[in-house]
Design a protein around this motif. Structure first.
Motif, PDB file in Angstrom:
ATOM      1  N   ALA A 140      25.580  47.637 -53.852  1.00  0.00           N
ATOM      2  CA  ALA A 140      25.432  46.423 -53.046  1.00  0.00           C
ATOM      3  C   ALA A 140      25.487  45.183 -53.939  1.00  0.00           C
ATOM      4  N   LYS A 141      24.836  45.235 -55.090  1.00  0.00           N
ATOM      5  CA  LYS A 141      24.855  44.106 -56.017  1.00  0.00           C
ATOM      6  C   LYS A 141      26.247  43.910 -56.610  1.00  0.00           C
ATOM      7  N   LEU A 142      26.931  45.021 -56.875  1.00  0.00           N
ATOM      8  CA  LEU A 142      28.302  44.937 -57.388  1.00  0.00           C
ATOM      9  C   LEU A 142      29.202  44.250 -56.368  1.00  0.00           C
ATOM     10  N   ARG A 143      29.126  44.691 -55.118  1.00  0.00           N
ATOM     11  CA  ARG A 143      29.959  44.093 -54.068  1.00  0.00           C
ATOM     12  C   ARG A 143      29.632  42.618 -53.882  1.00  0.00           C
ATOM     13  N   GLU A 144      28.357  42.288 -53.907  1.00  0.00           N
ATOM     14  CA  GLU A 144      27.937  40.887 -53.753  1.00  0.00           C
ATOM     15  C   GLU A 144      28.514  40.027 -54.869  1.00  0.00           C
ATOM     16  N   HIS A 145      28.468  40.549 -56.081  1.00  0.00           N
ATOM     17  CA  HIS A 145      28.995  39.831 -57.242  1.00  0.00           C
ATOM     18  C   HIS A 145      30.501  39.622 -57.127  1.00  0.00           C
ATOM     19  N   LEU A 146      31.245  40.682 -56.790  1.00  0.00           N
ATOM     20  CA  LEU A 146      32.701  40.577 -56.668  1.00  0.00           C
ATOM     21  C   LEU A 146      33.106  39.684 -55.498  1.00  0.00           C
ATOM     22  N   ALA A 147      32.361  39.741 -54.408  1.00  0.00           N
ATOM     23  CA  ALA A 147      32.654  38.886 -53.256  1.00  0.00           C
ATOM     24  C   ALA A 147      32.488  37.415 -53.623  1.00  0.00           C
ATOM     25  N   ALA A 148      31.467  37.107 -54.414  1.00  0.00           N
ATOM     26  CA  ALA A 148      31.231  35.720 -54.832  1.00  0.00           C
ATOM     27  C   ALA A 148      32.398  35.208 -55.677  1.00  0.00           C
ATOM     28  N   MET A 150      35.658  36.493 -55.589  1.00  0.00           N
ATOM     29  CA  MET A 150      36.894  36.456 -54.799  1.00  0.00           C
ATOM     30  C   MET A 150      36.864  35.407 -53.701  1.00  0.00           C
ATOM     31  N   PHE A 151      35.712  35.239 -53.063  1.00  0.00           N
ATOM     32  CA  PHE A 151      35.661  34.410 -51.858  1.00  0.00           C
ATOM     33  C   PHE A 151      34.910  33.088 -52.005  1.00  0.00           C
ATOM     34  N   ASP A 152      34.011  32.999 -52.998  1.00  0.00           N
ATOM     35  CA  ASP A 152      33.156  31.812 -53.100  1.00  0.00           C
ATOM     36  C   ASP A 152      33.406  30.963 -54.336  1.00  0.00           C
ATOM     37  N   GLY A 153      34.458  31.286 -55.109  1.00  0.00           N
ATOM     38  CA  GLY A 153      34.821  30.440 -56.235  1.00  0.00           C
ATOM     39  C   GLY A 153      34.062  30.657 -57.516  1.00  0.00           C
ATOM     40  N   LYS A 154      33.237  31.712 -57.593  1.00  0.00           N
ATOM     41  CA  LYS A 154      32.517  31.983 -58.832  1.00  0.00           C
ATOM     42  C   LYS A 154      33.512  32.381 -59.916  1.00  0.00           C
ATOM     43  N   ALA A 155      33.316  31.892 -61.146  1.00  0.00           N
ATOM     44  CA  ALA A 155      34.243  32.167 -62.243  1.00  0.00           C
ATOM     45  C   ALA A 155      34.133  33.625 -62.694  1.00  0.00           C
ATOM     46  N   PRO A 156      35.264  34.315 -62.868  1.00  0.00           N
ATOM     47  CA  PRO A 156      35.235  35.712 -63.311  1.00  0.00           C
ATOM     48  C   PRO A 156      35.189  35.834 -64.829  1.00  0.00           C
ATOM     49  N   ALA A 187      45.670  34.489 -52.414  1.00  0.00           N
ATOM     50  CA  ALA A 187      46.210  33.821 -53.601  1.00  0.00           C
ATOM     51  C   ALA A 187      45.213  33.849 -54.753  1.00  0.00           C
ATOM     52  N   ARG A 188      43.950  33.598 -54.445  1.00  0.00           N
ATOM     53  CA  ARG A 188      42.930  33.597 -55.496  1.00  0.00           C
ATOM     54  C   ARG A 188      42.752  35.006 -56.074  1.00  0.00           C
ATOM     55  N   ILE A 189      42.735  35.994 -55.203  1.00  0.00           N
ATOM     56  CA  ILE A 189      42.582  37.374 -55.669  1.00  0.00           C
ATOM     57  C   ILE A 189      43.729  37.748 -56.599  1.00  0.00           C
ATOM     58  N   LYS A 190      44.940  37.298 -56.271  1.00  0.00           N
ATOM     59  CA  LYS A 190      46.103  37.567 -57.111  1.00  0.00           C
ATOM     60  C   LYS A 190      45.937  36.925 -58.480  1.00  0.00           C
ATOM     61  N   GLU A 191      45.440  35.682 -58.510  1.00  0.00           N
ATOM     62  CA  GLU A 191      45.207  34.987 -59.781  1.00  0.00           C
ATOM     63  C   GLU A 191      44.184  35.728 -60.640  1.00  0.00           C
ATOM     64  N   ILE A 192      43.109  36.154 -59.990  1.00  0.00           N
ATOM     65  CA  ILE A 192      42.048  36.870 -60.707  1.00  0.00           C
ATOM     66  C   ILE A 192      42.585  38.180 -61.268  1.00  0.00           C
ATOM     67  N   ALA A 193      43.316  38.921 -60.436  1.00  0.00           N
ATOM     68  CA  ALA A 193      43.827  40.238 -60.828  1.00  0.00           C
ATOM     69  C   ALA A 193      44.825  40.145 -61.977  1.00  0.00           C
ATOM     70  N   LYS A 194      45.560  39.050 -62.058  1.00  0.00           N
ATOM     71  CA  LYS A 194      46.549  38.868 -63.128  1.00  0.00           C
ATOM     72  C   LYS A 194      45.912  38.336 -64.407  1.00  0.00           C
ATOM     73  N   GLY A 195      44.630  37.985 -64.342  1.00  0.00           N
ATOM     74  CA  GLY A 195      43.960  37.452 -65.528  1.00  0.00           C
ATOM     75  C   GLY A 195      44.326  36.019 -65.810  1.00  0.00           C
ATOM     76  N   ASP A 196      44.856  35.314 -64.810  1.00  0.00           N
ATOM     77  CA  ASP A 196      45.301  33.933 -65.010  1.00  0.00           C
ATOM     78  C   ASP A 196      44.161  32.980 -65.369  1.00  0.00           C
ATOM     79  N   MET A 197      42.926  33.368 -65.032  1.00  0.00           N
ATOM     80  CA  MET A 197      41.797  32.479 -65.293  1.00  0.00           C
ATOM     81  C   MET A 197      41.149  32.766 -66.642  1.00  0.00           C
ATOM     82  N   LEU A 198      41.742  33.682 -67.394  1.00  0.00           N
ATOM     83  CA  LEU A 198      41.152  34.106 -68.664  1.00  0.00           C
ATOM     84  C   LEU A 198      42.111  33.830 -69.819  1.00  0.00           C
TER      85      LEU A 198
END
Length: 229
Positions: A140-148, A150-156, A187-198
């Motif tokens: 549950a904590k893992l899902r909450e963290h990942l949801a934040a 993907m959906f709430d703009g938290k930096a990965p 679009a955001r999920i795609k950016e995160i998955a490609k590592g574009d923010m890192l």
């Protein structure tokens, strides 16, 4: 260990939790073993056990042979050591993914931590084991963290990008998160998955390992479909 909001889970442990149905302990998604293999490689890269070959980026060198202390990661590292260093990432992915004990080793590691439990099953002469949740808080904590993220703009961080990339490619995001939210943040999920923010080189290598898992799985499916036709 990842620490913090991931409750000291490795990438592979987090991926395994997303790949299991909570109550029944049945696997879900597609190419789960390949995703788990990619998770293991990514974690070993981020821990400094593996590194991309500077001259051949699609290959990995084994740079630290000491055990990690994690049952599953050490199981995977032993397989890589037997194969030898300097192989293509896709080669290592296939070697791990084709091990019949791969998912069981990860599940048993989570059983030892009290996150999963074993549930023997049988039908006629067939016997197998499923791994339902024993502790619902960890996932549950893992899902909450990942949801934040993907959906709430938290930096990965790197591990977030890897697990999201693998979950997206193995059809596990839709099994664990609201589909309308996924569509709205595609679009955001795609950016995160490609590592574009890192930016870290180790992170790029980890993302490459994750994507190699998907490519390997896709290749196997394509070859099988072609042969069958």
């Amino acid at each position: 260990m990842i620490g913090g909001e991931w409750m000291d889970l490795t990438i592979a442990e987090g991926f395994a939790l997303l790949a299991l149905k909570n109550e029944s302990g049945e696997k879900q998604g597609q190419f789960v073993e390949y995703g788990l293999a990619g998770s293991a490689l990514s974690e070993l890269i981020l821990r400094g056990k593996l590194a991309q070959d500077p001259a051949k980026p699609k290959r990995l060198n084994i740079i630290d042979t000491e055990t990690t202390g994690d049952r599953f990661l050490d199981f995977c590292l032993s397989i890589l050591l037997k194969a030898g260093g300097g192989k293509k990432i896709s080669t290592y992915v296939n070697k791990l993914a084709h091990k019949s004990k791969l998912f069981r080793e990860q599940a048993l590691s989570l059983v030892e931590k009290g996150v999963l439990r074993t549930e023997p099953k049988s039908f006629l002469v067939f016997n197998w084991t499923q791994y339902p949740e024993a502790d619902t808080v960890t996932e549950a904590k893992l899902r909450e963290h990942l949801a934040a993220i993907m959906f709430d703009g938290k930096a990965p961080v790197a591990r977030d990008s890897v697990i999201i990339a693998l979950a997206e490619k193995t059809q596990l995001l839709g099994k664990n998160f609201d589909k309308s939210e996924i569509r709205a943040h595609k679009a955001r999920i795609k950016e995160i998955a490609k590592g574009d923010m890192l930016a870290a080189k180790a992170t790029v290598a980890a993302i490459d390992a994750a994507l190699a898992a998907v490519i390997a799985a896709t290749t196997v499916t394509t070859v099988a479909a072609t042969t069958g036709s």
